[in-house]
Motif scaffolding. Structure first.
Motif, mmCIF file in Angstrom:
data_model
loop_
_atom_site.group_PDB
_atom_site.id
_atom_site.type_symbol
_atom_site.label_atom_id
_atom_site.label_comp_id
_atom_site.label_asym_id
_atom_site.label_seq_id
_atom_site.Cartn_x
_atom_site.Cartn_y
_atom_site.Cartn_z
ATOM 1 N N ASN A 261 0.833 -1.209 0.000
ATOM 2 C CA ASN A 261 0.000 0.000 0.000
ATOM 3 C C ASN A 261 0.863 1.253 0.000
ATOM 4 N N ARG A 262 1.877 1.265 0.880
ATOM 5 C CA ARG A 262 2.738 2.435 0.979
ATOM 6 C C ARG A 262 3.576 2.605 -0.292
ATOM 7 N N ALA A 263 4.014 1.494 -0.854
ATOM 8 C CA ALA A 263 4.809 1.566 -2.085
ATOM 9 C C ALA A 263 3.994 2.210 -3.203
ATOM 10 N N ARG A 264 2.748 1.810 -3.335
ATOM 11 C CA ARG A 264 1.848 2.408 -4.337
ATOM 12 C C ARG A 264 1.713 3.907 -4.109
ATOM 13 N N ASP A 265 1.533 4.294 -2.840
ATOM 14 C CA ASP A 265 1.369 5.719 -2.521
ATOM 15 C C ASP A 265 2.635 6.511 -2.843
ATOM 16 N N TYR A 266 3.791 5.957 -2.486
ATOM 17 C CA TYR A 266 5.047 6.649 -2.754
ATOM 18 C C TYR A 266 5.285 6.818 -4.254
ATOM 19 N N LEU A 267 4.981 5.779 -5.012
ATOM 20 C CA LEU A 267 5.169 5.859 -6.461
ATOM 21 C C LEU A 267 4.224 6.875 -7.085
ATOM 22 N N ASN A 268 3.003 6.931 -6.580
ATOM 23 C CA ASN A 268 2.040 7.902 -7.110
ATOM 24 C C ASN A 268 2.457 9.338 -6.797
#
Length: 285
Positions: free
Chosen positions: A241-248
């Motif tokens: 979840n956090r990885a998705r947010d950071y990439l976005n």
């Protein structure tokens, strides 16, 4: 962060793992003499269309009027009667709501009760219209039942949201024990907070177990009973979840994200990310 917000946050974090299975739905009409004593084996929503229904649970009477939604938890005995001579009309929907193997995850939250129509007006309209369309079809048109399930999901999600905002709390089993998970989400709050605050580090089971004073082995069993997934699966989900947010956000390099999420190097992070999202982080959009 208060306990209520933290609890609701769990459902947000694990939304991709949640399954709502609509088992049946039916429109019913009863006259003024109707009375029913029973409990349900699954979650049950009543969408009141006409009349007033009196529902008694644990000796306390609650009234549901036209437009209201009644949310029953499994295995909670109740008595329902029409509250006036005109009778009543409502549509019910039976469903399961689960994360992993935990089919009663909602029992950890006080959602069971009468939800006032003004709080769920839009969602109820979507569901009742979808239900009417599906019921009129001799053979359901493609998408009808899928849309009906989506509308039911919207109703349940709205009730969860209302509780998370502090606007609604169910009164049916408030303060009473339910047949929820053998573990307790309340007990696990320190674990959730620790994981969220230490994603940049390796997280060991003995550290988490020590937070709530139980053995490693019992901790894993208790966690899975409470949440339907293992602690390792939970940590993986939160990191993804956090990885998705950071990439976005497009503010961090792959190497920086790997470090923020406790991976030893970008390759290990990229491998874990691709396993989950089926695409490399460098190509994620």
């Amino acid at each position: 962060m208060n306990k209520q917000t933290t609890d609701m946050g769990i459902l947000n974090e694990l939304s991709e793992l949640i399954t709502l299975r609509m088992k049946s739905y039916l429109a019913l009409e009863h006259d003024g003499s109707w009375i029913e004593h029973r409990s349900h084996i699954d979650y049950d929503l009543w969408f009141i269309q006409d009349g007033t229904i009196a529902i008694t649970i644990n000796g306390i009477e609650h009234q549901a009027h036209a437009g209201d939604v009644v949310f029953f938890y499994p295995n909670i005995p109740y008595k329902a009667t029409t509250a006036d001579k005109q009778g009543c009309r409502f549509t019910y929907a039976h469903f399961d709501f689960e994360i992993g193997k935990q089919q009663r995850i909602l029992n950890d939250f006080p959602l069971s009760g009468v939800v006032p129509h003004e709080l769920v007006r839009a969602e109820v309209e979507w569901f009742t219209h979808a239900c009417a369309r599906a019921s009129r079809s001799k053979t359901s048109m493609p998408g009808n039942l899928l849309y009906l399930k989506a509308c039911l999901t919207a109703v349940v999600a709205r009730i969860i949201e209302l509780h998370g905002e502090g606007v609604y709390t169910g009164a049916f089993v408030n303060g009473s024990p339910t047949t929820a998970a053998s573990g307790s989400l309340e007990l696990l709050q320190p674990v959730f907070q620790h994981i969220d605050q230490h994603l940049h580090q390796p997280i060991r089971m003995n550290e988490l177990a020590a937070l709530i004073g139980i053995s490693d082995k019992y901790f894993i069993t208790s966690f899975k009973k409470a949440l339907g997934i293992t602690p390792g699966q939970y940590i993986y989900q939160i990191r993804m979840n956090r990885a998705r947010d950071y990439l976005n956000e497009k503010k961090y390099t792959i190497q920086q994200i790997a470090a923020l999420l406790g991976y030893p190097d970008p390759f290990t992070f990229s491998k874990a990310f691709k396993k989950y999202y089926q695409v490399a982080p460098s190509r994620f959009e």
